[in-house]
Write an enzyme that holds these catalytic residues in place. Structure first.
Site, PDB file in Angstrom:
ATOM      1  N   GLU A   1       0.600  -1.170   0.044  1.00 21.71           N
ATOM      2  CA  GLU A   1       0.136   0.045   0.065  1.00 21.71           C
ATOM      3  C   GLU A   1       0.993   1.380  -0.169  1.00 21.71           C
ATOM      4  O   GLU A   1       0.421   2.261  -0.407  1.00 21.71           O
ATOM      5  CB  GLU A   1      -0.990   0.025   1.272  1.00 21.71           C
TER       6      GLU A   1
ATOM      7  N   HIS B   1     -11.546  -6.148   7.562  1.00 22.29           N
ATOM      8  CA  HIS B   1     -12.480  -5.858   6.382  1.00 22.29           C
ATOM      9  C   HIS B   1     -13.534  -5.194   6.645  1.00 22.29           C
ATOM     10  O   HIS B   1     -14.464  -5.244   6.007  1.00 22.29           O
ATOM     11  CB  HIS B   1     -12.623  -7.279   5.537  1.00 22.29           C
TER      12      HIS B   1
END
Lengths: 421, 327
Positions: B60, B129
């Site tokens: 990321e 998530h």
């Protein structure tokens, strides 16, 4: 077997809570339907709570002395068989359950005086007295919408803003004395006397006492022949020696103070959810001037001799007449003795000096023919003692016993029994 | 007007913008051949080729860093974080570089990057998530955080984000992707960043929220309307910087404010909204400002009953609104 709750019943309109004064059952007891299980006291009635179920008591949720809201669970009961619960038994309880929200909605006014910033601003901008606005919010709270509605209505009919509903109920009391003016017509020649600060304070206190404390009244006749001759015998010497007059009032205060020590409930105050019995005995005495009435306080009157009380009375009266009373002189009173006899009155119904529990007025001592023991008629010195009491704090019983004690003490005051020092 | 899902609005906006400006390119994990794990970039690789839809390694910090560098060189990157939960390795790039370049270089350099990330719970996604991470970036002047609630706003705001000369974090509620549908015009349009929108007019209580919770509030309002309670609903849309004017106006409208987020209660966006209201609306307030939020526990649990406990839902919103209306 199912367990059911027994709820605090609604024992009258506007009754929102009740106090369990006594349990009539214990855990493990078997009860029949409609058997009384507890005594409940509310501010209106005392009553027994019946059980809506037959069964065995499994738990007493509330203790004696506990105050619970209507609808709160007070105890649980194990019901034999489930058909009982389906039968007619639960019906009253179900009905009560449904009543509860409505009842608390209308009766609970706990939020009535909690104003939000928006409500305060609208009240100020539109000159609305919030005391007289009905709140539709939780706990009677006045909502912003209530205010907006009121203002919108006011805009349609101009007098709504000024129209102040009649003061109703206890909420209105503090507003009443400060109300700007009553439309009282005065005709030519009438004298309009402006209200002084003292007069207004008297008006406020008197109104507050009368509106808040339910007054009850009682009177006893006291034979003070011995006291009169005792006092008349020593008053000349006393004046010469002490430099002030020995009146009857110190004797009456002395007897009152001694009786107060025996009946502490007479020396107490109403504090909303409790009664406070005061440790100190501080006697307020009423001293009148042409314009007003003052009630300075003799502190720790129970520690003073008759002479000491006399000196305090004399000292306070002088202070009143020379306008030298301090705030401290006026504070801390726990019981009031009012010398109405000084105006020649033989009967009066005094207003309690808020927040005290009672007030005693001592009337004129008058000569009366009295039938004595053995049937002989004699001329005796008789005085009436009148007592107003706050019926929230006191009942006739204590007040009556107290008065009887004062009477007994006074009737036994004589040169032989009493020292003024 | 065609009805499209929330995620279709994302794809449509990306498609239209890439057609309009060839400086725009997409980078992220599985955004290319796979079309994104949620299929947000579906068809774009085929349409625009591997040079403009770039599959990156699972890094990321690189996705953000490469994007920021490209943006400074005049490109218009749209970076995708597969889940907002995984943006944390990129925080240094976003906060220390993207947010500060314009200020640090005295306006010589800008970072016109859009970083998209699906956030939010209620999808049995468990700890990594399901999170809401907007508050992490909501104290960084130089950043903008956009969190749309409707497909219409998604398309208009994503286009506005891509066209912005400064970095925009564009957070999409993953449960809204296929749950929420709405009319989305085929025409080109943008929705201004930094502007909240009243989604429902009302008189009794004001609800301010963003993302999926806007729909919960609208559903609750519908039910409460039957009881005669009328709700005013403000969709913040951009949660940083906040649309103060709209917040003040909506709060003053009813004087009773409920703030809703599915993020943890403490330290979130709505705490700042509450502060704005407290500063500006004191004399209009008719009730304490109320917050409905997730509990202050580390993350969304996996166990269904616990997830339900954590998540905001229409019933919870309805209950809080009714309480406030009755106050």
């Amino acid at each position: 077997m199912t367990e059911e709750n027994i709820l605090m019943p609604k024992l009258g309109e506007s009754v929102t809570e009740g106090t369990i004064s006594r349990w009539l059952v214990s855990v493990g007891d078997t009860v029949k339907k409609y058997d009384p299980i507890a005594e409940v006291t509310t501010d209106k009635v005392n009553s027994e709570v019946p059980t809506s179920y037959a069964g065995q008591i499994t738990a007493l949720i509330a203790d004696e002395g506990d105050t619970l809201e209507v609808g709160a669970v007070i105890c649980t009961i194990e019901v034999e068989g489930s058909e009982q619960a389906d039968g007619d038994a639960p019906k009253p309880v179900v009905a009560e359950k449904q009543q509860v929200p409505n009842n608390t909605q209308s009766a609970n006014q706990s939020m009535k005086k909690r104003y939000s910033p928006a409500v305060l601003r609208l009240a100020q901008e539109n000159d609305i007295d919030l005391e007289h606005v009905e709140g539709t919010g939780k706990g009677g709270r006045i909502t912003r919408k209530d205010m907006q509605k009121l203002i919108a209505e006011g805009a349609q009919s101009p007098q709504v803003k000024a129209a102040v509903p009649e003061p109703t109920g206890p909420q209105a009391q503090s507003a009443a004395p400060s109300e700007p003016a009553f439309a009282m017509p005065s005709s030519q020649g009438d004298v309009e006397v402006p209200i002084t600060g003292v007069r207004r304070a008297i008006a406020t206190n008197m109104l507050k006492s009368v509106q808040e404390a339910p007054h009850a009244w009682t009177m006893v006749e006291v034979d003070v022949t011995d006291l009169v001759s005792f006092r008349n015998k020593i008053k000349g010497d006393f004046k010469a020696k002490e430099g002030f007059n020995l009146t009857f009032l110190p004797f009456f205060i002395k007897a009152t103070v001694e009786a107060l020590r025996e009946f502490p409930r007479m020396n107490s105050m109403w504090a909303g959810d409790k009664i406070i019995e005061k440790k100190d005995i501080n006697i307020s005495i009423a001293v009148a001037t042409d314009e007003a009435l003052y009630v300075p306080v003799i502190k720790h009157a129970d520690e003073l001799s008759i002479k000491g009380i006399g000196r305090s009375v004399n000292h306070l009266a002088q202070k009143v007449r020379s306008n030298q009373l301090s705030t401290d002189d006026m504070q801390g009173g726990t019981f009031t003795v009012n010398n109405t006899g000084s105006f020649g009155s033989v009967l009066s119904q005094p207003i309690i000096n808020h927040p005290q529990a009672a007030i005693l007025s001592v009337e004129s001592i008058v000569k009366r023919p009295v039938i004595m023991e053995g049937g002989m008629i004699a001329a005796r010195d008789i005085v009436n003692l009148c007592l107003s009491l706050d019926h929230r704090i006191l009942d006739g019983l204590i007040a009556g016993r107290f008065l009887a004690r004062v009477k007994e003490k006074l009737e036994h005051m004589s040169a032989k029994t009493t020292s003024i020092y | 007007m065609p009805v499209r899902s929330y995620i279709e609005a994302v794809t449509l906006a990306l498609h239209e913008e890439m057609q309009r400006d060839d400086k725009i390119f997409i980078l992220g994990e599985d955004v290319g051949v796979r079309g994104g794990v949620f299929r947000a970039t579906t068809g774009l690789y085929e349409k625009f080729g591997e040079a403009r839809v770039i599959d990156t390694p699972l890094t990321e910090s690189a996705i953000a860093g490469v994007g920021i560098g490209a943006a400074m060189y005049g490109m218009r990157p749209v970076a995708e974080m597969q889940f907002a939960d995984f943006i944390l390795p990129a925080v240094n790039q976003i906060v220390s570089e993207a947010a500060k370049i314009r200020y640090r270089s005295n306006n010589d350099w800008t970072v016109p990057i859009t970083i998209r990330a699906p956030y939010g719970g209620g999808v049995h996604g468990a700890l990594y998530h399901s999170q809401s991470i907007e508050a992490i970036f909501a104290s960084q002047p130089g950043l903008k955080i956009v969190m749309p609630s409707t497909p219409y706003d998604v398309k208009g705001l994503l286009k506005a984000a891509i066209r912005s000369d400064d970095p925009v974090l564009f957070f999409e509620h993953k449960r809204a992707y296929r749950l929420i549908k709405g009319e989305v015009p085929d025409e080109d349009y943008t929705v201004p960043i930094g502007k909240a929108e009243v989604k429902r007019e009302g008189e009794d209580v004001t609800v301010m929220t963003y993302g999926l919770a806007v729909h919960f509030a609208l559903q609750a309002a519908e039910k409460l309307a039957e009881e005669g309670i009328s709700a005013h609903i403000l969709d913040l849309r951009t949660v940083y910087p906040l649309d103060k004017e709209a917040i003040i106006e909506a709060a003053a409208k009813t004087g009773k404010v409920l703030l809703v987020t599915e993020d943890n209660k403490e330290g979130g966006i709505i705490g700042e909204v509450a502060a704005i209201i407290a500063e500006h609306c004191f004399f209009d307030l008719d009730a304490p400002i109320q917050r409905l939020a997730g509990p202050d526990i580390p993350a969304m649990p996996y166990a269904p009953p616990l997830e339900k406990f954590f998540m905001i839902n229409p019933e919870k919103v309805e209950h809080a609104m009714r309480e406030l209306a009755e106050f």
